[in-house]
Design an enzyme around this catalytic site. Structure first.
Site, mmCIF file in Angstrom:
data_model
loop_
_atom_site.group_PDB
_atom_site.id
_atom_site.type_symbol
_atom_site.label_atom_id
_atom_site.label_comp_id
_atom_site.label_asym_id
_atom_site.label_seq_id
_atom_site.Cartn_x
_atom_site.Cartn_y
_atom_site.Cartn_z
ATOM 1 N N HIS A 58 -33.170 -81.723 38.041
ATOM 2 C CA HIS A 58 -33.764 -82.583 36.986
ATOM 3 C C HIS A 58 -34.644 -81.757 36.142
ATOM 4 C CE1 HIS A 58 -32.038 -85.584 40.025
ATOM 5 N NE2 HIS A 58 -31.697 -85.657 38.926
ATOM 6 N N GLY A 79 -25.525 -54.874 18.511
ATOM 7 C CA GLY A 79 -26.542 -53.861 19.289
ATOM 8 C C GLY A 79 -25.907 -53.030 20.309
ATOM 9 N N GLY A 97 -24.743 -47.923 20.729
ATOM 10 C CA GLY A 97 -24.983 -46.851 21.478
ATOM 11 C C GLY A 97 -24.385 -46.868 22.684
ATOM 12 N N GLY A 119 -21.599 -48.089 23.632
ATOM 13 C CA GLY A 119 -20.101 -47.931 23.653
ATOM 14 C C GLY A 119 -20.147 -46.383 23.214
ATOM 15 N N THR A 157 -13.755 -50.984 18.485
ATOM 16 C CA THR A 157 -13.453 -50.420 17.049
ATOM 17 C C THR A 157 -13.559 -48.814 17.048
ATOM 18 O OG1 THR A 157 -13.958 -52.618 15.988
ATOM 19 C CG2 THR A 157 -13.336 -50.808 14.558
ATOM 20 N N GLY A 210 -8.029 -47.529 10.497
ATOM 21 C CA GLY A 210 -9.151 -48.363 10.338
ATOM 22 C C GLY A 210 -9.084 -49.025 9.003
ATOM 23 N N ARG A 238 -16.975 -59.417 7.132
ATOM 24 C CA ARG A 238 -18.212 -59.856 7.992
ATOM 25 C C ARG A 238 -18.891 -61.067 7.189
ATOM 26 N NH1 ARG A 238 -21.525 -54.790 10.288
ATOM 27 N NH2 ARG A 238 -19.658 -53.453 10.509
ATOM 28 N N GLY A 262 -22.344 -46.371 12.865
ATOM 29 C CA GLY A 262 -21.394 -45.695 13.356
ATOM 30 C C GLY A 262 -21.144 -44.163 12.473
#
Lengths: 572, 572
Positions: free
Chosen positions: A217, A393, A396, A398, A438, A480, A537, A552
């Site tokens: 609670h 974000g 880096g 990836g 991607t 792409g 986007r 990228g």
């Protein structure tokens, strides 16, 4: 925080009406709460659960066959009134008597207690089993003072299954009491929930801390500890519950890893992986665990672990089917006698041995990949910051995940004598496979296209490198679909390839040409700050990204510059 | 924010392993994702869904009979690689071919697209249906560019049901395409989610605003609007979707009201009540709506509405049973031919006519109740602030809810000629019933005990009032179990009753005595600031409350003082 309501004072009633509108086949509104739409068999004990709202699927979502016959629903975190409890019990009773079952809180005890007295006066046999599973709320020797948290669910489940079996009220009461005696819970909170109409959470946990021993609670924990990673949290939860393992307990346990609201499914699964290992390591067998949200506290960020120590009856009741809006259990799928036969894994890149010259070129490629790996790790945090302006974000992370896998695959290929084409192909596939996303697939197809021109025999000369560069650009743009100006890595790749191949066509020195091309790529990557992303986007993202270069494009330029520097330093 | 993990870069894999450990009967890990543990019939089309993780139950939780045959699982918000997609598809295929089905995002299109090409090369017939339901992401005339959000679920559900029926690949593909063409979604976001390892959310929404047209990867909306209440949000969502109602649409729709993570069940139900009314008002029939979390975005605070315009086939597929870890649909319970017969409502307080003197006393009681109502409304916010120090901040709201109901009941009783006992009894029951909770039931039993001494005949003299006051104190302490010093309303009630009854015993003027008693109660209520609550609350709550008086004691003293002032002003 809780944002969707009309009048905070009527939140409990309003949400209940909407709930009833969503599940008309399952539940029916009565004054004070809900009962099943399809009446149980005449004479079946009516297990009536309840408490304040804000805990969905507890309590209204747990009304259905194999579970509760009715739920009494108060306003948020507020006990329903005794009249509500009496009303729902009268509506749910089919002649078999009523078992009230709810968590041990003063308001609920008083209100359900008054209702029980009135129901008995009216000739309806009524019993009460309180749930007291929260080990943090009182010491073991004062078990009866403990509060009820997610153990509500295991006790309700057992009581509902026992009632569905047709047991008499005495026996359903005994089953619920046995379930409660066998049920222990312990939780950890990270952030409090915010009540409808309030502008601040009920509690906050200091930065870098977590609260041990939560309430449902909005109560904070009983002590603060340093925020820990999932394996440590798993150990805290399991150790605390195993410390109270009853002397009579066997080796089979039901388990509920409960999310309180904002601690989400994937986090719970990740944590469950560690908990399951700890329980198995303690010699226990976990029976049909539930990992999800069963007793919530609005949007509180917290989780709790509940164990119910099973005997044969409890296990049967725990596993029995149920069909309520907030919890459905079907009979377990028949356990296959053997694990499902699976096809062979997707074949990896076959290794093609290179001749001496190609193996030497392959070694150079490996050196470049290692250099790129170091550069990307150095830049990962900065790339993440740039990416966070208009993306998630994660760029880096990836890129480093991809290049790490690429270097591992290239080292393996090198060790096995691969030529340059084969080595870079293996690295490209590993990059795409490990990084995903991607950028992973684009780097994979780009490097793979480049690789096809390097050959597994003979040295890599300027012509091969230039043809490979053009092929990489073609592969990336054709897969792409991005064009220069779209604010993607293509904005850096086009000048890199154009400058390099034009210089080679003129007969310039390849290494020097690549250095100039990399510088052009860097300038172009920085210039993407002036661009807006192409369509696709959401508009605010596009607007937000103006003034920031594309992550990228920056990382591509970084890889090119690093490679150019290494080539310039290396012996020809 | 996401807190439970070991290595942020491996969150996707780690959570998937834990998920597999939780549901071994349902799903089996394969490289790249999961497939069903029990193989479907040989030759059944394998519907393979997928995308990044962070969306549970999408995508891994939707693998099961009647739904997906497999799910490809990438890292958080990151497309899985093409090799992952190929691997899961090979494992899921039972000879009937593969239908890839996923939301329309560039990374997923590329990776699944490459996998499809390789699978076809390997002789496995593979098709792809993209989900494009998000009306905010592109205009209607560019439908194919729209992103997939919660409409993923309706399309997967149809494809899975069509495959389960044994349709051929052409027909399953056509069914999925038909579902996508009929599916439209629109959403609203309140706050962004935080990625594992990040220390800030992916986006924030300005205070007092909400973002219209959300994404499911932490994308903000396409525009900000003023934060609105639930009826307004319902209208925004419904209007936007009805504006795109296809020309061929009938009057039956499937609906999903999806929570993205931190917008919780009760809020969604409350909102659904308004949405259901709006859809019904537009002449539509909603078929088996789903209100809950089906396509989440970590702990994002947001919701979306999805409509799928049904034809007979789509309705059959939408309603078909399914059993996956994150979604179970049983055949609808048989609709009862008639609504369930319910017993009469709990009888209300019967009205007993008072004689003239008692009716006059009843009018005074009503006047006092009205005065108390005004005082409690004035003090509600302050009582809430005091209560929030150690409780859920709801005391002011509970008291006003109770007194509002008490005054309504008293007015009704007065109108029907009730005596003083009857009027105050009715008010007491209404207070307890409407307020619920601990304070509601205590005020209810206290006022009811007082009422029993007021009589329905003759005036209320000092002796009656004093006997009633003692009875109220006894009833409250005997039900609640609190003693003076426990930091509850008893700390104010004891001096109120003791001072008043002692004065009456001495023969003092009753009104003056009650005034002095109320002042004592006020002093005692303020002095509770020095106390700590009795056992039963978590220790930090107890500590936190030191220095702050008890809200229940303060509100009791306020009611007493208000009554005393009104009595002093009124004609004797």
């Amino acid at each position: 925080m809780t944002r969707l309501y009309a009048d905070p004072a009527r939140f409990g009633e309003d949400q209940l009406r909407g709930f009833a509108a969503a599940y008309p086949e399952h539940i029916t509104l009565v004054p004070g709460g809900v009962i099943r739409s399809a009446p149980p068999r005449h004479g079946q004990v009516a297990v009536v659960v309840g408490g304040g709202s804000g805990h969905y699927p507890a309590f209204s979502g747990l009304v259905g066959s194999g579970l509760a016959a009715g739920a009494v629903v108060g306003n948020i975190f507020t006990s329903p009134s005794s009249r509500q409890a009496e009303s729902v019990a009268r509506a749910a009773d089919t002649g078999g008597g009523v078992l009230f079952c709810f968590g041990n809180y003063a308001g609920d005890r008083m209100n359900f207690g008054m209702a029980q007295a009135r129901l008995r006066d009216a000739g309806i046999d009524t019993r009460t089993v309180l749930v007291t599973d929260d080990v943090a709320s009182a010491p073991a020797e004062r078990r009866g003072e403990r509060r009820g948290i997610a153990g509500d669910f295991t006790v309700f489940k057992v009581a509902g299954a026992a009632a569905e079996e047709g047991l008499a009220l005495d026996d359903v009461e005994a089953a619920a009491r046995r379930a409660n005696d066998a049920t222990y819970s312990f939780g950890i909170a990270f952030a409090g929930c915010t009540m409808p109409g309030a502008d601040a959470p009920l509690f906050t946990v200091p930065d870098g801390k977590m609260a041990i021993g939560l309430g449902i609670h909005g109560e904070p924990g009983v002590e603060d500890a340093d925020l820990a990673d999932a394996p440590t949290v798993a150990k805290i939860l399991v150790d605390r519950l195993l410390a109270e393992r009853p002397a009579t307990a066997g080796r089979r346990v039901a388990a509920v890893l409960n999310g309180l609201g904002a601690t989400k499914y994937e986090e719970l699964f990740l944590l469950w992986g560690h908990i399951a290992r700890a329980l198995t390591g303690a010699g226990l067998t976990v029976v049909r665990p539930e990992v999800g949200e069963l007793v919530t506290s609005l949007d509180m960020a917290a989780c709790s672990l509940t164990l119910m120590w099973l005997d044969d009856d409890l296990e049967r009741w725990w596993c029995a089917p149920a069909d309520a809006p907030g919890f459905r259990r079907l009979p377990a799928p028949e356990t296959p006698t053997a694990p499902r036969a699976l096809p062979d894994a997707v074949p990896g890149t076959p290794i093609v041995q290179g001749d001496a010259a190609s193996r030497e070129a392959a070694e150079t490629v490996l050196t470049l990949l290692r250099g790129v790996r170091a550069a990307l790790h150095d830049a990962a945090a900065e790339l993440g910051r740039v990416d966070a302006v208009a993306g998630d974000g994660d760029h880096g992370r990836g890129m480093t995940k991809g290049v790490d896998a690429a270097v591992r695959a290239a080292e393996d290929a090198h060790h096995r004598g691969a030529g340059a084409r084969c080595l870079l192909s293996a690295a490209a596939d590993a990059w795409a496979d490990e990084a995903g996303g991607t950028s992973g697939v684009l780097w994979g197809v780009g490097l793979r296209a480049l690789a096809q021109h390097l050959g597994d025999t003979g040295p890599v000369d300027a012509a091969r490198a230039a043809a490979g560069a053009r092929a990489a650009l073609d592969a990336v743009t054709s897969l792409g679909g991005a064009k220069p100006g779209d604010k993607t890595l293509v904005d850096a790749l086009v000048p890199l390839v154009d400058t390099f191949t034009a210089a080679i066509d003129r007969g310039d020195d390849a290494v020097a040409a690549f250095g100039r091309a990399a510088a052009e790529a860097q300038a172009a990557a920085e210039a993407t700050a002036g661009l807006t992303p192409r369509l696709g986007r959401a508009r605010p993202l596009a607007e937000r990204s103006i003034g920031t270069p594309d992550a990228g494009a920056l990382s591509l330029a970084l890889c090119a510059r690093t490679s150019a520097d290494l080539l310039a330093e290396s012996p020809r």
